[in-house]
Scaffold this active site. Structure first.
Site, PDB file in Angstrom:
ATOM      1  CG  ASP A  32      -2.181   0.751   1.091  1.00 22.61           C
ATOM      2  OD1 ASP A  32      -2.104   1.957   0.796  1.00 22.61           O
ATOM      3  OD2 ASP A  32      -3.262   0.154   1.249  1.00 22.61           O
ATOM      4  CG  ASN A  33       0.145   4.673  -2.496  1.00 22.64           C
ATOM      5  OD1 ASN A  33      -0.933   4.503  -1.924  1.00 22.64           O
ATOM      6  ND2 ASN A  33       0.224   5.276  -3.663  1.00 22.64           N
ATOM      7  CG  ASP A  59       3.011   4.737  -5.636  1.00 27.47           C
ATOM      8  OD1 ASP A  59       2.300   4.175  -6.499  1.00 27.47           O
ATOM      9  OD2 ASP A  59       2.959   5.947  -5.391  1.00 27.47           O
ATOM     10  CB  SER A 125     -16.249  -0.023 -10.923  1.00 26.49           C
ATOM     11  OG  SER A 125     -17.281   0.918 -10.925  1.00 26.49           O
ATOM     12  CE1 TYR A 150     -12.971   3.865  -9.510  1.00 28.61           C
ATOM     13  CE2 TYR A 150     -15.216   3.810 -10.364  1.00 28.61           C
ATOM     14  CZ  TYR A 150     -14.212   3.261  -9.592  1.00 28.61           C
ATOM     15  OH  TYR A 150     -14.446   2.089  -8.922  1.00 28.61           O
ATOM     16  CE  LYS A 154     -11.290   0.672 -10.666  1.00 29.25           C
ATOM     17  NZ  LYS A 154     -10.209  -0.130 -10.040  1.00 29.25           N
ATOM     18  CE1 TYR A 178     -14.845  -5.872  -6.061  1.00 32.01           C
ATOM     19  CE2 TYR A 178     -13.921  -3.711  -5.631  1.00 32.01           C
ATOM     20  CZ  TYR A 178     -13.770  -5.074  -5.728  1.00 32.01           C
ATOM     21  OH  TYR A 178     -12.552  -5.635  -5.492  1.00 32.01           O
ATOM     22  CG  ASN A 199     -15.800  11.877  -3.464  1.00 29.81           C
ATOM     23  OD1 ASN A 199     -15.612  10.676  -3.517  1.00 29.81           O
ATOM     24  ND2 ASN A 199     -14.974  12.762  -3.964  1.00 29.81           N
ATOM     25  N   GLY A 296     -21.022  13.368 -13.648  1.00 27.97           N
ATOM     26  CA  GLY A 296     -20.461  12.006 -13.661  1.00 27.97           C
ATOM     27  C   GLY A 296     -21.388  10.946 -13.091  1.00 27.97           C
TER      28      GLY A 296
HETATM   29  C1  UD1 Z   1     -19.168   5.043  -8.011  1.00 27.32           C
HETATM   30  C2  UD1 Z   1     -19.295   3.814  -8.885  1.00 27.32           C
HETATM   31  C3  UD1 Z   1     -19.040   2.563  -8.073  1.00 27.32           C
HETATM   32  C4  UD1 Z   1     -17.737   2.666  -7.334  1.00 27.32           C
HETATM   33  C5  UD1 Z   1     -17.741   3.912  -6.468  1.00 27.32           C
HETATM   34  C6  UD1 Z   1     -16.393   4.084  -5.822  1.00 27.32           C
HETATM   35  C7  UD1 Z   1     -21.025   4.390 -10.497  1.00 27.32           C
HETATM   36  C8  UD1 Z   1     -22.400   4.102 -10.978  1.00 27.32           C
HETATM   37  N1  UD1 Z   1     -20.640   3.729  -9.420  1.00 27.32           N
HETATM   38  O1  UD1 Z   1     -20.233   5.035  -7.144  1.00 27.32           O
HETATM   39  O2  UD1 Z   1     -18.979   1.467  -8.945  1.00 27.32           O
HETATM   40  O3  UD1 Z   1     -17.579   1.538  -6.500  1.00 27.32           O
HETATM   41  O4  UD1 Z   1     -17.959   5.045  -7.286  1.00 27.32           O
HETATM   42  O5  UD1 Z   1     -16.300   5.296  -5.159  1.00 27.32           O
HETATM   43  O6  UD1 Z   1     -20.286   5.156 -11.077  1.00 27.32           O
HETATM   44  N2  UD1 Z   1     -24.475  11.329  -3.201  1.00 27.32           N
HETATM   45  C9  UD1 Z   1     -25.195  12.392  -2.696  1.00 27.32           C
HETATM   46  N3  UD1 Z   1     -24.558  13.262  -1.861  1.00 27.32           N
HETATM   47  C10 UD1 Z   1     -23.248  13.120  -1.505  1.00 27.32           C
HETATM   48  C11 UD1 Z   1     -22.530  12.025  -2.031  1.00 27.32           C
HETATM   49  C12 UD1 Z   1     -23.171  11.131  -2.887  1.00 27.32           C
HETATM   50  O7  UD1 Z   1     -26.370  12.582  -2.987  1.00 27.32           O
HETATM   51  O8  UD1 Z   1     -22.726  13.964  -0.769  1.00 27.32           O
HETATM   52  C13 UD1 Z   1     -25.161  10.385  -4.096  1.00 27.32           C
HETATM   53  C14 UD1 Z   1     -24.532  10.303  -5.480  1.00 27.32           C
HETATM   54  O9  UD1 Z   1     -25.068  11.283  -6.324  1.00 27.32           O
HETATM   55  C15 UD1 Z   1     -24.934   8.886  -5.880  1.00 27.32           C
HETATM   56  C16 UD1 Z   1     -24.963   8.116  -4.557  1.00 27.32           C
HETATM   57  O10 UD1 Z   1     -25.045   9.107  -3.538  1.00 27.32           O
HETATM   58  O11 UD1 Z   1     -26.218   8.875  -6.408  1.00 27.32           O
HETATM   59  C17 UD1 Z   1     -23.740   7.288  -4.326  1.00 27.32           C
HETATM   60  O12 UD1 Z   1     -22.590   8.095  -4.572  1.00 27.32           O
HETATM   61  P1  UD1 Z   1     -21.131   7.584  -4.224  1.00 27.32           P
HETATM   62  O13 UD1 Z   1     -21.120   6.973  -2.875  1.00 27.32           O
HETATM   63  O14 UD1 Z   1     -20.185   8.692  -4.500  1.00 27.32           O
HETATM   64  O15 UD1 Z   1     -20.873   6.381  -5.233  1.00 27.32           O
HETATM   65  P2  UD1 Z   1     -21.099   6.314  -6.822  1.00 27.32           P
HETATM   66  O16 UD1 Z   1     -20.569   7.531  -7.475  1.00 27.32           O
HETATM   67  O17 UD1 Z   1     -22.503   5.877  -7.101  1.00 27.32           O
END
Ligand code: UD1
Length: 336
Positions: A32-33, A59, A125, A150, A154, A178, A199, A296
């Site tokens: 791991d880095n 890394d 993913s 991202y 993948k 996943y 996030n 995105g």
């Molecule tokens: C994305 C990938 C997933 C990957 C993950 C890794 C897609 C469809 N999925 O998940 O395969 O494993 O990244 O990080 O691209 N949200 C809010 N408010 C926030 C944060 C998130 O409303 O503050 C919402 C997002 O708009 C989304 C959901 O929650 O609808 C999940 O978001 P997030 O947890 O960031 O994961 P994805 O982007 O869906």
């Protein structure tokens, strides 16, 4: 069997090490880095399992370091988690995303080939499906338009591995796609929370609930879904981890030497439903606002997980409630 986990101090990696120990795999290595993880996670794994991991600060962008690791250690299989996983971050810093996710993978495969290490599980993913036309998505659903670097990284990773397997028939790769891993280990000692710019939804909810953030913004409430917020297939990280252990068995029976398997529960849940479930599990009202769509994001995605059930003899056992309640326990422990 000697197993190398890349990104073993990270979120899914650390949970997978615990499951490997539970299944009595003896010689576990991790590199791991610590870009989005903490070395102290290995101590926590030891606290939970009583077992030490052989770990190294490497890394994957450093090709010589990874080659030297394989020269010094005998490895049978690699489970490759180390990568940047944030969708919005990948839009801001695409080069770093490709360097880590594609460059790191190329270095790893090259080093494995040189040292005759022939089995690799790749963290893919559901984002490779883009905005799918038909739901649920199964493994025959074609790659969609990548909504972020991202997602594209993948797709590229899968393409590279498939091409490599075509000409290296003794090399076996399983790409596990996943959906949305969430939750934490039931001990409350490890979970998701170390990313420099977090996030993902569930950790952000938990951080808001403990007061680390003022409020959570729901990204988009005008989607064509039951309550207007996005739908995802959230899956408990321990279920995801257990699927990797089962995938190690699958190496012995897989027919093509490259295969892909979805890891989801098969259920779609909206952002607002996750918030409600969290409020129930924590007994707290969450401070959130309804906001604009996030760049995105896809609108709705959930898995057809029948291949994982059939081929890995695996099923997701844990619920949304398990995900939010363990995430909450973990977040509270972090603050204690
Ligand atoms: C994305 C990938 C997933 C990957 C993950 C890794 C897609 C469809 N999925 O998940 O395969 O494993 O990244 O990080 O691209 N949200 C809010 N408010 C926030 C944060 C998130 O409303 O503050 C919402 C997002 O708009 C989304 C959901 O929650 O609808 C999940 O978001 P997030 O947890 O960031 O994961 P994805 O982007 O869906």
């Amino acid at each position: 069997m000697n197993i190398l986990v890349t990104g073993g101090a990270g979120y899914i990696g650390s949970h997978t090490l615990i499951e490997l120990i539970d299944r009595e795999f003896e010689n576990l290595f991790s590199i791991d880095n610590y870009l989005n993880s903490e070395e102290s996670n290995y101590d926590k794994i030891e606290k939970i399992t009583g077992r030490k991991i052989n770990y190294f600060n490497i890394d994957l962008k450093d090709k010589e370091a990874i080659k030297s690791f394989f020269n010094k250690n005998t490895i049978d299989s690699v489970i490759h988690f180390a990568a940047l996983k944030s969708v919005p971050e990948s839009i801001d810093i695409p080069i770093e995303c490709y360097q880590n996710n594609v460059g790191g993978l190329l270095n790893l495969v090259e080093a494995m080939q040189e040292s005759n290490v022939n089995q690799l599980i790749f963290s893919s993913s559901c984002s490779i499906y883009g905005n799918p036309e038909k739901l649920p998505v199964n493994e025959n659903t074609p790659f969609g338009k990548a909504e972020s670097p991202y997602a594209r990284s993948k797709q590229m990773g899968e393409n590279i591995l498939e091409d490599f397997c075509k000409v290296n028939k003794n090399f076996k790769v399983i790409s596990l796609r996943y959906f949305n891993p969430a939750g934490a280990h039931k001990s409350g000692f490890i979970g998701e929370g170390y990313t420099k710019r977090p996030n993902n939804l569930v950790p952000l909810i938990a951080q808001t609930a403990v007061g680390l953030r003022d409020k959570l913004t729901v990204f988009g409430t005008d989607y064509s879904t039951k309550d207007g917020s996005c739908v995802r297939d959230y899956i408990h990280v321990v279920d995801v981890a257990q699927a990797h252990v089962k995938a190690l068995d699958y190496f012995n029976k897989m027919k093509p030497n490259y295969d892909v398997i979805n890891l989801g529960t098969g259920n779609g849940t909206t952002v607002l439903e996750i918030i409600k479930s969290f409020e129930k599990a924590s007994g707290q009202k969450l401070n959130y606002e309804l906001g604009k769509r996030r760049a995105g994001d896809v609108e709705t995605i959930y898995a057809d997980n029948s291949k994982a059930k059939k081929e890995l003899h695996w099923d997701a056992k844990l619920t949304i409630y398990d995900m939010v309640s363990t995430a909450w326990k973990w977040q509270q422990n972090m603050e204690a």
